[in-house]
Design an enzyme around this catalytic site. Structure first.
Site, PDB file in Angstrom:
ATOM      1  N   ARG A   1      88.224  -1.634 -32.494  1.00 51.39           N
ATOM      2  CA  ARG A   1      89.329  -0.986 -31.609  1.00 51.39           C
ATOM      3  C   ARG A   1      90.473  -1.716 -31.185  1.00 51.39           C
ATOM      4  NH1 ARG A   1      89.242  -4.371 -27.479  1.00 51.39           N
ATOM      5  NH2 ARG A   1      87.376  -5.510 -26.876  1.00 51.39           N
ATOM      6  N   GLY A   2      91.281  -1.243 -30.304  1.00 43.56           N
ATOM      7  CA  GLY A   2      92.598  -1.742 -30.115  1.00 43.56           C
ATOM      8  C   GLY A   2      92.302  -2.547 -28.933  1.00 43.56           C
ATOM      9  N   GLY A   3      93.246  -3.466 -28.482  1.00 49.26           N
ATOM     10  CA  GLY A   3      93.044  -4.260 -27.416  1.00 49.26           C
ATOM     11  C   GLY A   3      92.600  -5.650 -27.848  1.00 49.26           C
ATOM     12  N   ASP A   4      92.507  -6.437 -26.709  1.00 43.68           N
ATOM     13  CA  ASP A   4      92.123  -7.842 -27.132  1.00 43.68           C
ATOM     14  C   ASP A   4      90.651  -8.184 -26.788  1.00 43.68           C
ATOM     15  OD1 ASP A   4      92.027 -11.086 -26.502  1.00 43.68           O
ATOM     16  OD2 ASP A   4      94.053 -10.632 -27.330  1.00 43.68           O
ATOM     17  N   ILE A   5      90.180  -9.132 -25.922  1.00 48.42           N
ATOM     18  CA  ILE A   5      88.705  -9.290 -25.640  1.00 48.42           C
ATOM     19  C   ILE A   5      88.405  -8.877 -24.274  1.00 48.42           C
ATOM     20  CG2 ILE A   5      88.911 -11.593 -24.496  1.00 48.42           C
ATOM     21  CD1 ILE A   5      86.743 -12.509 -26.111  1.00 48.42           C
TER      22      ILE A   5
ATOM     23  N   CYS B   1      91.277  -9.052 -21.836  1.00 49.75           N
ATOM     24  CA  CYS B   1      92.296  -8.452 -22.443  1.00 49.75           C
ATOM     25  C   CYS B   1      93.448  -9.348 -22.561  1.00 49.75           C
ATOM     26  CB  CYS B   1      92.836  -7.194 -21.245  1.00 49.75           C
ATOM     27  SG  CYS B   1      91.474  -6.343 -20.918  1.00 49.75           S
TER      28      CYS B   1
ATOM     29  N   ALA C   1      85.378   0.930 -19.945  1.00 54.63           N
ATOM     30  CA  ALA C   1      84.236   0.061 -19.263  1.00 54.63           C
ATOM     31  C   ALA C   1      84.669  -0.131 -17.852  1.00 54.63           C
ATOM     32  CB  ALA C   1      84.001  -1.042 -19.778  1.00 54.63           C
TER      33      ALA C   1
ATOM     34  N   ALA D   1      88.687  -1.532 -17.959  1.00 53.40           N
ATOM     35  CA  ALA D   1      89.114  -1.883 -19.124  1.00 53.40           C
ATOM     36  C   ALA D   1      88.984  -0.503 -20.234  1.00 53.40           C
ATOM     37  CB  ALA D   1      88.567  -2.882 -19.922  1.00 53.40           C
TER      38      ALA D   1
ATOM     39  N   GLY E   1      86.373   3.094 -26.140  1.00 51.94           N
ATOM     40  CA  GLY E   1      86.558   4.174 -24.868  1.00 51.94           C
ATOM     41  C   GLY E   1      87.073   3.342 -23.730  1.00 51.94           C
TER      42      GLY E   1
END
Length: 232
Positions: A88-92, A191, A175, A160, A173
């Site tokens: 997915r996109g995004g960080d942690i 993130c 959370a 998030a 999606g």
């Protein structure tokens, strides 16, 4: 354009098996779209919204920085948590008990072909749901998700988001922290954003426990309105 969405309640489910399940649904929809175009037919593509609660897990998006995970393998084991690098996109981010995770697997060609609009509507669904509980939340410029007290030293994230899309089919999606153990966020730089806190609905309302079934009902109500969807 098929705007019927099949809602599935998966209960408590391991992250990897849920990810595999998402991938299977995603692939089936994409394969159907390819078949429709190749054979010049118009078989309707299905849409899904999966609700799930994961055991403790940290996930890192494809553009994420592994240094934002502050635990080694042994410490992860001690915490009873797992870790996955995902697509997915995004960080942690962190998923765990007390958090409502939603995975819309939609063919956006059934709704609109605009990923930016898709993310903004998911955020709006969360904002409207929190408003039902008397909380004023908002977007933070340049940062996906839903926040409280944006622009102040007390800014904190309550939801998030990270998605993947291919051929206008979505997966992964949102959370939403409802009754989450916020201590698990101390083990990451959420993130990849330093200096901003994370919160949960029960903390904001000063309650020990929030009815998660009721929260899901509110989410579904707003999703249906925003996406002009029907449920089955």
């Amino acid at each position: 354009m098929n705007k019927v969405v099949e809602v599935q309640e998966l209960g408590i489910k391991d992250y990897k098996s849920t990810w595999d399940y998402q991938e299977d649904i995603f692939k089936n929809i994409v394969d159907l779209k390819i078949k429709n175009r190749r054979e010049e037919v118009e078989l309707p593509t299905p849409n899904y919204l999966l609700f799930v609660e994961h055991p403790h897990v940290y996930t890192l998006g494809k553009s994420g920085d592994l240094s934002n995970l502050l635990l080694n393998k042994e410490q992860l084991t001690e915490k009873g948590a797992t870790f996955y690098k995902i697509n997915r996109g995004g960080d942690i981010t962190y998923h765990g008990p007390g958090q409502i995770v939603g995975y819309p697997i939609l063919d956006l060609e059934n709704f609109f072909t605009d990923i930016h609009k898709y993310l903004r509507l998911l955020e709006e669904m969360i904002i409207l749901t929190l408003a039902d509980y008397g909380l004023q939340s908002e977007r933070s410029p340049g940062e996906t998700g839903v926040w409280l007290d944006v622009g102040t030293p007390f800014a904190r994230k309550i939801c998030a988001m990270g998605v993947r899309a291919s051929r206008w089919v979505t997966m992964h999606g949102f959370a939403l922290n409802v009754n989450a153990d916020l201590g698990y966020f101390d083990n990451i730089i959420p993130c990849g954003i330093r200096g901003k806190a994370v919160t949960s609905l029960n903390v904001e309302l000063g309650k020990k426990h929030i009815d998660e079934t009721e929260v899901k009902e509110k989410l579904l109500k707003h999703f249906k309105t925003l996406f002009e969807a029907e449920y089955k």
